[in-house]
Scaffold this motif. Structure first.
Motif, mmCIF file in Angstrom:
data_model
loop_
_atom_site.group_PDB
_atom_site.id
_atom_site.type_symbol
_atom_site.label_atom_id
_atom_site.label_comp_id
_atom_site.label_asym_id
_atom_site.label_seq_id
_atom_site.Cartn_x
_atom_site.Cartn_y
_atom_site.Cartn_z
ATOM 1 N N TRP A 6 -9.452 2.530 -24.295
ATOM 2 C CA TRP A 6 -9.271 1.962 -22.960
ATOM 3 C C TRP A 6 -9.139 3.098 -21.951
ATOM 4 O O TRP A 6 -8.741 4.210 -22.282
ATOM 5 N N THR A 7 -9.508 2.776 -20.727
ATOM 6 C CA THR A 7 -9.401 3.726 -19.627
ATOM 7 C C THR A 7 -8.615 3.073 -18.500
ATOM 8 O O THR A 7 -8.917 1.937 -18.112
ATOM 9 N N MET A 8 -7.600 3.759 -18.008
ATOM 10 C CA MET A 8 -6.825 3.263 -16.878
ATOM 11 C C MET A 8 -7.148 4.073 -15.643
ATOM 12 O O MET A 8 -7.110 5.307 -15.671
ATOM 13 N N LYS A 32 -7.444 8.210 -10.321
ATOM 14 C CA LYS A 32 -7.431 9.137 -11.447
ATOM 15 C C LYS A 32 -7.531 8.339 -12.744
ATOM 16 O O LYS A 32 -6.836 7.343 -12.929
ATOM 17 N N GLU A 33 -8.405 8.810 -13.639
ATOM 18 C CA GLU A 33 -8.649 8.111 -14.886
ATOM 19 C C GLU A 33 -7.956 8.781 -16.065
ATOM 20 O O GLU A 33 -7.950 10.001 -16.183
ATOM 21 N N ASP A 61 -5.849 -6.485 -11.203
ATOM 22 C CA ASP A 61 -5.100 -7.521 -10.485
ATOM 23 C C ASP A 61 -4.475 -6.853 -9.274
ATOM 24 O O ASP A 61 -3.409 -6.253 -9.367
ATOM 25 N N SER A 62 -5.151 -6.944 -8.139
ATOM 26 C CA SER A 62 -4.687 -6.244 -6.937
ATOM 27 C C SER A 62 -3.338 -6.762 -6.465
ATOM 28 O O SER A 62 -2.565 -6.022 -5.854
ATOM 29 N N SER A 63 -3.024 -8.022 -6.777
ATOM 30 C CA SER A 63 -1.738 -8.568 -6.345
ATOM 31 C C SER A 63 -0.582 -7.979 -7.142
ATOM 32 O O SER A 63 0.561 -7.982 -6.696
ATOM 33 N N MET A 64 -0.886 -7.436 -8.349
ATOM 34 C CA MET A 64 0.159 -6.884 -9.204
ATOM 35 C C MET A 64 0.296 -5.383 -9.054
ATOM 36 O O MET A 64 1.382 -4.851 -8.895
ATOM 37 N N PHE A 65 -0.839 -4.673 -9.127
ATOM 38 C CA PHE A 65 -0.732 -3.223 -9.118
ATOM 39 C C PHE A 65 -1.821 -2.558 -8.292
ATOM 40 O O PHE A 65 -2.422 -1.562 -8.677
ATOM 41 N N GLY A 66 -2.074 -3.117 -7.107
ATOM 42 C CA GLY A 66 -2.944 -2.479 -6.127
ATOM 43 C C GLY A 66 -4.343 -2.240 -6.655
ATOM 44 O O GLY A 66 -4.974 -3.136 -7.206
ATOM 45 N N ASN A 67 -4.825 -1.028 -6.499
ATOM 46 C CA ASN A 67 -6.195 -0.705 -6.878
ATOM 47 C C ASN A 67 -6.327 -0.237 -8.326
ATOM 48 O O ASN A 67 -7.412 0.178 -8.727
ATOM 49 N N SER A 68 -5.262 -0.266 -9.094
ATOM 50 C CA SER A 68 -5.347 0.144 -10.491
ATOM 51 C C SER A 68 -6.145 -0.875 -11.303
ATOM 52 O O SER A 68 -6.198 -2.057 -10.965
ATOM 53 N N LYS A 69 -6.779 -0.398 -12.359
ATOM 54 C CA LYS A 69 -7.519 -1.301 -13.229
ATOM 55 C C LYS A 69 -7.553 -0.719 -14.631
ATOM 56 O O LYS A 69 -7.269 0.458 -14.841
#
Length: 198
Positions: free
Chosen positions: A156-158, A164-165, A133-141
């Motif tokens: 899970w992988t963040m 950085k993973e 959700d780019s509107s919430m936390f930028g490029n994180s997924k």
């Protein structure tokens, strides 16, 4: 493990894609229906470092990771903030939960029709769902991997904004457990004047 992603949204959805999306939503519903869970974890950091310990999750928004020694790290989410404490250095980093990918993992429900779903990949031994959700936390997924037979979450992988993973594998999971009232308490008194607010 390579993640070969199949886009959820397409101009003309194919029957196979529709079936995959339906299965993925069933998995997400099953996972979201689990209100509490606990177990062991192994974490692999972005530099290949490996740590382990025990975890506790209470939906919505609460989580605690107790790392085995010699790791000095504690991670706690109380539903509002995520805090990462280093007991050795006596430091804390504080982040709003809704600005981290953990917000998706710990949410009340997971709607795969929403725009925060990037892809679903179905394999015989694993189903992978990538959410952001780019509107919430930028490029994180966050990438969640489930057993296709039991619908149990396996890992899970963040991926953070610095690309950085961090991967967390879970095992010996118990669900429907009760936790002490203070398990997810954040020591805000200890944080004042010592931590970093994000």
């Amino acid at each position: 493990m390579a993640l070969v992603a199949m886009p959820i949204a397409a101009a003309i959805p194919t029957p196979a894609a529709a079936q995959s999306n339906e299965i993925a939503q069933q998995i997400a519903n099953h996972f979201a229906s689990i209100r509490t869970m606990t177990g062991d974890f192994v974490q692999f950091g972005p530099r290949g470092e490996q740590t382990g310990g025990t975890f506790h999750i209470a939906r919505p928004g609460k989580m605690r990771f107790n790392y085995q020694e010699p790791s000095p790290i504690r991670v706690i989410s109380d539903g509002d903030s995520v805090v990462i404490g280093n007991q050795k250095l006596g430091t804390w980093d504080v982040y709003p939960l809704n600005r981290t990918p953990l917000a998706l993992l710990l949410s009340e429900s997971i709607d795969l029709s929403a725009s925060n779903v990037e892809s679903v990949n179905q394999q015989p031994d694993l189903i992978t769902i990538v959410m952001s959700d780019s509107s919430m936390f930028g490029n994180s997924k966050i990438t969640m991997m489930f057993d296709p037979n039991t619908y149990d979450l396996k890992q899970w992988t963040m991926l953070d904004a610095q690309n950085k993973e961090t991967t967390v594998m879970i095992m010996n999971v118990q669900t429907g457990v009760e936790f002490a009232a203070n398990v997810f308490d954040v020591p805000y008194d200890e944080l004042r004047g010592r931590g970093t607010q994000r």
